[in-house]
Motif scaffolding. Structure first.
Motif, mmCIF file in Angstrom:
data_model
loop_
_atom_site.group_PDB
_atom_site.id
_atom_site.type_symbol
_atom_site.label_atom_id
_atom_site.label_comp_id
_atom_site.label_asym_id
_atom_site.label_seq_id
_atom_site.Cartn_x
_atom_site.Cartn_y
_atom_site.Cartn_z
ATOM 1 N N ARG A 132 10.782 7.763 18.048
ATOM 2 C CA ARG A 132 10.127 8.234 16.832
ATOM 3 C C ARG A 132 8.691 7.727 16.685
ATOM 4 N NH1 ARG A 132 14.604 7.188 12.262
ATOM 5 N NH2 ARG A 132 13.156 8.394 10.986
ATOM 6 N N GLY A 133 8.157 7.178 17.770
ATOM 7 C CA GLY A 133 6.770 6.726 17.759
ATOM 8 C C GLY A 133 6.660 5.238 18.018
ATOM 9 N N PRO A 134 5.440 4.711 18.004
ATOM 10 C CA PRO A 134 5.233 3.285 18.282
ATOM 11 C C PRO A 134 5.852 2.406 17.201
ATOM 12 C CG PRO A 134 3.165 4.526 18.367
ATOM 13 C CD PRO A 134 4.183 5.421 17.772
ATOM 14 N N ALA A 135 6.388 1.265 17.617
ATOM 15 C CA ALA A 135 6.950 0.296 16.667
ATOM 16 C C ALA A 135 6.651 -1.109 17.170
ATOM 17 C CB ALA A 135 8.459 0.485 16.528
ATOM 18 N N PRO A 136 6.385 -2.038 16.244
ATOM 19 C CA PRO A 136 6.065 -3.406 16.664
ATOM 20 C C PRO A 136 7.287 -4.112 17.257
ATOM 21 C CG PRO A 136 5.508 -3.019 14.339
ATOM 22 C CD PRO A 136 6.354 -1.874 14.793
ATOM 23 N N ARG A 137 7.045 -4.885 18.301
ATOM 24 C CA ARG A 137 8.122 -5.730 18.835
ATOM 25 C C ARG A 137 8.415 -6.858 17.842
ATOM 26 N NH1 ARG A 137 10.197 -4.950 23.692
ATOM 27 N NH2 ARG A 137 9.042 -3.689 25.206
ATOM 28 N N HIS A 138 9.637 -7.289 17.790
ATOM 29 C CA HIS A 138 10.078 -8.395 16.930
ATOM 30 C C HIS A 138 9.952 -8.068 15.438
ATOM 31 C CE1 HIS A 138 9.966 -10.418 20.732
ATOM 32 N NE2 HIS A 138 8.649 -10.420 20.776
ATOM 33 N N LEU A 139 9.781 -6.782 15.121
ATOM 34 C CA LEU A 139 9.613 -6.394 13.718
ATOM 35 C C LEU A 139 10.802 -6.836 12.874
ATOM 36 C CD1 LEU A 139 8.288 -4.763 11.377
ATOM 37 C CD2 LEU A 139 9.603 -2.811 12.187
ATOM 38 N N ARG A 140 11.998 -6.561 13.355
ATOM 39 C CA ARG A 140 13.186 -6.853 12.543
ATOM 40 C C ARG A 140 13.311 -8.341 12.256
ATOM 41 N NH1 ARG A 140 18.504 -3.557 13.655
ATOM 42 N NH2 ARG A 140 17.028 -2.010 12.916
ATOM 43 N N GLU A 174 0.816 -1.213 0.000
ATOM 44 C CA GLU A 174 0.000 0.000 0.000
ATOM 45 C C GLU A 174 0.853 1.270 0.000
ATOM 46 O OE1 GLU A 174 -3.208 0.185 -0.414
ATOM 47 O OE2 GLU A 174 -3.537 -1.980 -0.405
ATOM 48 N N LEU A 175 2.077 1.178 0.528
ATOM 49 C CA LEU A 175 2.960 2.340 0.579
ATOM 50 C C LEU A 175 3.938 2.393 -0.595
ATOM 51 C CD1 LEU A 175 3.857 2.439 4.395
ATOM 52 C CD2 LEU A 175 2.291 3.963 3.158
ATOM 53 N N ALA A 176 3.781 1.489 -1.551
ATOM 54 C CA ALA A 176 4.756 1.387 -2.646
ATOM 55 C C ALA A 176 4.908 2.686 -3.424
ATOM 56 C CB ALA A 176 4.362 0.244 -3.589
ATOM 57 N N ASP A 177 3.810 3.446 -3.584
ATOM 58 C CA ASP A 177 3.884 4.680 -4.365
ATOM 59 C C ASP A 177 4.017 5.924 -3.491
ATOM 60 O OD1 ASP A 177 1.373 4.636 -3.249
ATOM 61 O OD2 ASP A 177 0.311 5.237 -5.080
ATOM 62 N N ASP A 178 4.222 5.737 -2.183
ATOM 63 C CA ASP A 178 4.398 6.867 -1.266
ATOM 64 C C ASP A 178 5.887 7.176 -1.170
ATOM 65 O OD1 ASP A 178 4.738 8.494 1.065
ATOM 66 O OD2 ASP A 178 2.811 7.806 1.813
ATOM 67 N N PRO A 179 6.314 8.390 -1.507
ATOM 68 C CA PRO A 179 7.750 8.698 -1.467
ATOM 69 C C PRO A 179 8.363 8.568 -0.073
ATOM 70 C CG PRO A 179 6.456 10.694 -1.817
ATOM 71 C CD PRO A 179 5.524 9.537 -1.954
ATOM 72 N N TYR A 180 7.526 8.640 0.964
ATOM 73 C CA TYR A 180 8.021 8.518 2.337
ATOM 74 C C TYR A 180 7.595 7.188 2.958
ATOM 75 C CZ TYR A 180 8.010 13.514 1.339
ATOM 76 O OH TYR A 180 8.168 14.739 0.743
ATOM 77 N N GLY A 181 7.386 6.179 2.119
ATOM 78 C CA GLY A 181 6.828 4.915 2.594
ATOM 79 C C GLY A 181 7.847 3.936 3.119
ATOM 80 N N GLY A 182 8.825 4.412 3.859
ATOM 81 C CA GLY A 182 9.838 3.522 4.424
ATOM 82 C C GLY A 182 9.417 2.947 5.765
ATOM 83 N N ALA A 183 10.399 2.429 6.500
ATOM 84 C CA ALA A 183 10.122 1.694 7.737
ATOM 85 C C ALA A 183 9.434 2.552 8.788
ATOM 86 C CB ALA A 183 11.424 1.129 8.288
ATOM 87 N N THR A 184 9.851 3.820 8.918
ATOM 88 C CA THR A 184 9.260 4.671 9.951
ATOM 89 C C THR A 184 7.771 4.844 9.726
ATOM 90 O OG1 THR A 184 11.343 5.857 10.311
ATOM 91 C CG2 THR A 184 9.324 6.968 11.004
ATOM 92 N N LYS A 185 7.387 5.169 8.492
ATOM 93 C CA LYS A 185 5.962 5.352 8.226
ATOM 94 C C LYS A 185 5.220 4.022 8.293
ATOM 95 C CE LYS A 185 4.218 8.390 5.415
ATOM 96 N NZ LYS A 185 3.747 9.127 4.218
ATOM 97 N N ALA A 186 5.824 2.954 7.808
ATOM 98 C CA ALA A 186 5.168 1.644 7.872
ATOM 99 C C ALA A 186 4.837 1.283 9.315
ATOM 100 C CB ALA A 186 6.052 0.574 7.240
#
Length: 202
Positions: free
Chosen positions: A77-85, A36-48
Protein backbone atom coordinates in the motif's frame (compact mmCIF):
# COMPACT_ATOMS: atom_id res chain seq x y z
CA UNK A 1 12.53 -5.23 -12.26
CA UNK A 2 14.55 -5.16 -15.50
CA UNK A 3 18.36 -5.12 -15.74
CA UNK A 4 18.58 -1.33 -16.02
CA UNK A 5 16.44 -0.82 -12.93
CA UNK A 6 18.49 -3.41 -11.02
CA UNK A 7 21.75 -1.61 -11.83
CA UNK A 8 20.31 1.79 -10.89
CA UNK A 9 18.89 0.40 -7.64
CA UNK A 10 22.15 -1.29 -6.61
CA UNK A 11 24.04 1.93 -7.33
CA UNK A 12 21.59 3.97 -5.29
CA UNK A 13 21.77 1.55 -2.36
CA UNK A 14 25.59 1.66 -2.37
CA UNK A 15 25.63 5.43 -2.47
CA UNK A 16 22.75 6.20 -0.11
CA UNK A 17 22.96 9.05 2.35
CA UNK A 18 25.09 8.33 5.40
CA UNK A 19 22.58 9.23 8.10
CA UNK A 20 21.79 7.62 11.44
CA UNK A 21 18.10 7.16 12.22
CA UNK A 22 16.87 9.36 15.08
CA UNK A 23 13.97 7.33 16.48
CA UNK A 24 13.26 9.78 19.32
CA UNK A 25 12.81 12.56 16.78
CA UNK A 26 10.75 10.23 14.62
CA UNK A 27 8.39 9.63 17.56
CA UNK A 28 7.86 13.40 17.76
CA UNK A 29 7.37 13.54 13.99
CA UNK A 30 4.72 10.84 14.32
CA UNK A 31 2.88 12.95 16.92
CA UNK A 32 3.27 16.06 14.76
CA UNK A 33 1.75 14.35 11.71
CA UNK A 34 -1.08 12.96 13.84
CA UNK A 35 -1.83 16.49 15.07
CA UNK A 36 -1.88 17.82 11.51
CA UNK A 37 -4.20 15.03 10.33
CA UNK A 38 -6.59 15.34 13.28
CA UNK A 39 -9.31 17.00 11.18
CA UNK A 40 -8.76 14.84 8.07
CA UNK A 41 -11.48 12.16 7.82
CA UNK A 42 -8.94 9.82 6.19
CA UNK A 43 -6.10 10.68 8.56
CA UNK A 44 -5.39 7.17 9.79
CA UNK A 45 -2.21 5.10 9.73
CA UNK A 46 -2.11 4.57 5.96
CA UNK A 47 -2.20 8.26 5.15
CA UNK A 48 0.12 9.14 8.05
CA UNK A 49 2.73 6.77 6.57
CA UNK A 50 2.51 8.56 3.22
CA UNK A 51 2.77 12.02 4.83
CA UNK A 52 5.86 10.88 6.74
CA UNK A 53 7.44 9.51 3.57
CA UNK A 54 6.65 12.55 1.42
CA UNK A 55 7.92 14.93 4.10
CA UNK A 56 11.21 13.08 4.64
CA UNK A 57 11.96 12.70 0.93
CA UNK A 58 10.90 16.25 0.06
CA UNK A 59 13.30 17.49 2.73
CA UNK A 60 16.09 15.50 1.09
CA UNK A 61 15.30 17.22 -2.22
CA UNK A 62 15.29 20.62 -0.51
CA UNK A 63 18.29 20.32 1.81
CA UNK A 64 20.10 17.05 1.07
CA UNK A 65 19.08 15.52 4.42
CA UNK A 66 16.00 13.68 5.70
CA UNK A 67 14.13 14.86 8.78
CA UNK A 68 14.79 11.81 10.97
CA UNK A 69 16.74 9.34 8.81
CA UNK A 70 14.34 6.50 9.69
CA UNK A 71 14.25 3.99 6.84
CA UNK A 72 11.13 3.49 4.70
CA UNK A 73 10.38 0.21 3.01
CA UNK A 74 8.21 -0.69 0.06
CA UNK A 75 4.92 -2.31 1.04
CA UNK A 76 1.87 -3.14 -1.06
CA UNK A 77 0.00 0.00 0.00
CA UNK A 78 3.01 2.28 -0.36
CA UNK A 79 6.09 3.28 1.63
CA UNK A 80 6.02 2.77 5.41
CA UNK A 81 8.61 3.53 8.09
CA UNK A 82 10.53 0.62 9.58
CA UNK A 83 9.96 0.07 13.31
CA UNK A 84 6.83 2.23 13.13
CA UNK A 85 4.73 -0.08 15.27
CA UNK A 86 7.33 -0.33 18.03
CA UNK A 87 7.75 3.45 18.17
CA UNK A 88 4.00 4.04 18.05
CA UNK A 89 3.39 1.46 20.79
CA UNK A 90 6.06 3.13 22.93
CA UNK A 91 4.21 6.45 22.61
CA UNK A 92 0.97 4.74 23.62
CA UNK A 93 2.57 2.88 26.54
CA UNK A 94 4.03 6.17 27.81
CA UNK A 95 0.62 7.84 27.62
CA UNK A 96 1.73 10.26 24.89
CA UNK A 97 -0.95 9.04 22.48
CA UNK A 98 -3.89 6.68 22.14
CA UNK A 99 -4.90 4.53 19.18
CA UNK A 100 -8.44 5.05 17.92
CA UNK A 101 -10.15 2.49 15.69
CA UNK A 102 -12.90 3.84 13.45
CA UNK A 103 -14.86 2.78 10.36
CA UNK A 104 -14.24 4.86 7.24
CA UNK A 105 -15.71 3.91 3.84
CA UNK A 106 -16.36 0.42 5.13
CA UNK A 107 -12.79 -0.18 6.36
CA UNK A 108 -11.31 -0.09 9.85
CA UNK A 109 -8.94 2.84 10.19
CA UNK A 110 -6.36 3.18 12.98
CA UNK A 111 -5.76 6.79 13.99
CA UNK A 112 -3.07 7.91 16.40
CA UNK A 113 -4.40 10.64 18.69
CA UNK A 114 -1.75 12.55 20.68
CA UNK A 115 -2.44 13.29 24.35
CA UNK A 116 0.28 15.96 24.40
CA UNK A 117 1.66 18.37 21.81
CA UNK A 118 4.57 17.28 19.65
CA UNK A 119 7.88 18.93 20.56
CA UNK A 120 8.00 21.25 17.56
CA UNK A 121 11.16 22.90 18.83
CA UNK A 122 13.06 19.78 17.69
CA UNK A 123 12.31 20.63 14.07
CA UNK A 124 13.82 23.29 11.84
CA UNK A 125 11.71 25.67 9.78
CA UNK A 126 12.42 23.68 6.61
CA UNK A 127 11.43 20.43 8.33
CA UNK A 128 8.14 21.87 9.57
CA UNK A 129 7.44 23.24 6.08
CA UNK A 130 8.12 19.83 4.51
CA UNK A 131 5.61 18.24 6.90
CA UNK A 132 2.99 20.90 6.23
CA UNK A 133 3.48 20.60 2.46
CA UNK A 134 3.06 16.81 2.66
CA UNK A 135 -0.11 17.17 4.76
CA UNK A 136 -1.52 19.71 2.29
CA UNK A 137 -0.62 17.47 -0.65
CA UNK A 138 -2.76 14.62 0.69
CA UNK A 139 -5.41 16.51 2.68
CA UNK A 140 -8.92 15.24 1.93
CA UNK A 141 -7.67 12.40 -0.29
CA UNK A 142 -8.69 8.86 0.57
CA UNK A 143 -6.11 6.32 1.70
CA UNK A 144 -6.39 4.63 -1.70
CA UNK A 145 -5.61 7.94 -3.42
CA UNK A 146 -2.64 8.56 -1.12
CA UNK A 147 -1.28 5.05 -1.76
CA UNK A 148 -1.68 5.42 -5.50
CA UNK A 149 0.21 8.71 -5.44
CA UNK A 150 3.06 7.14 -3.47
CA UNK A 151 3.31 4.34 -6.07
CA UNK A 152 4.33 6.94 -8.65
CA UNK A 153 7.42 7.89 -6.62
CA UNK A 154 10.69 6.80 -8.33
CA UNK A 155 12.02 5.32 -5.08
CA UNK A 156 8.98 3.09 -4.60
CA UNK A 157 9.26 1.86 -8.20
CA UNK A 158 12.96 1.06 -7.99
CA UNK A 159 12.95 -1.47 -5.15
CA UNK A 160 11.26 -4.79 -4.50
CA UNK A 161 8.57 -5.42 -1.90
CA UNK A 162 9.93 -5.25 1.63
CA UNK A 163 13.18 -3.52 0.63
CA UNK A 164 14.32 -0.14 1.94
CA UNK A 165 13.84 2.85 -0.33
CA UNK A 166 17.17 4.72 -0.54
CA UNK A 167 16.94 8.38 0.41
CA UNK A 168 18.99 9.37 -2.64
CA UNK A 169 16.03 8.24 -4.75
CA UNK A 170 14.49 11.58 -3.75
CA UNK A 171 17.02 13.21 -6.10
CA UNK A 172 15.82 11.26 -9.14
CA UNK A 173 13.67 13.19 -11.63
CA UNK A 174 10.07 13.28 -10.48
CA UNK A 175 7.62 12.13 -13.14
CA UNK A 176 4.67 14.32 -13.93
CA UNK A 177 1.64 13.01 -12.03
CA UNK A 178 -0.62 10.88 -14.17
CA UNK A 179 -4.40 10.99 -13.77
CA UNK A 180 -5.72 7.98 -11.87
CA UNK A 181 -8.04 5.53 -13.70
CA UNK A 182 -10.94 6.88 -11.65
CA UNK A 183 -10.09 10.44 -12.69
CA UNK A 184 -9.81 9.36 -16.34
CA UNK A 185 -13.27 7.73 -16.13
CA UNK A 186 -14.72 10.90 -14.64
CA UNK A 187 -13.07 13.03 -17.35
CA UNK A 188 -14.62 10.78 -20.00
CA UNK A 189 -18.04 11.12 -18.33
CA UNK A 190 -17.71 14.91 -18.26
CA UNK A 191 -16.69 14.90 -21.93
CA UNK A 192 -19.69 12.78 -22.88
CA UNK A 193 -22.05 14.98 -20.86
CA UNK A 194 -20.60 18.08 -22.49
CA UNK A 195 -20.93 16.55 -25.97
CA UNK A 196 -24.61 15.66 -25.32
CA UNK A 197 -25.35 19.22 -24.20
CA UNK A 198 -23.62 20.69 -27.24
CA UNK A 199 -25.39 18.49 -29.81
CA UNK A 200 -27.98 20.44 -31.79
CA UNK A 201 -31.56 19.45 -31.14
CA UNK A 202 -33.05 17.23 -33.92
Amino acid sequence: MDEHDRIVTESLLRDDLDVQPDEAKFAELLLLVAEELADDPYGGATKANKVLYFAEFAHVRETGLPITGVRYRKLERGPAPRHLRAIRDHLIDNGDAVLIKERVLGYEQHRLRPTRPARRELFSATELKAVQDAVNLLRGHTNADASERSHREPGWQLVNDGEDIPYVAALLPQHQPQPSPRMMDRLRQIGEEYARRERPAP
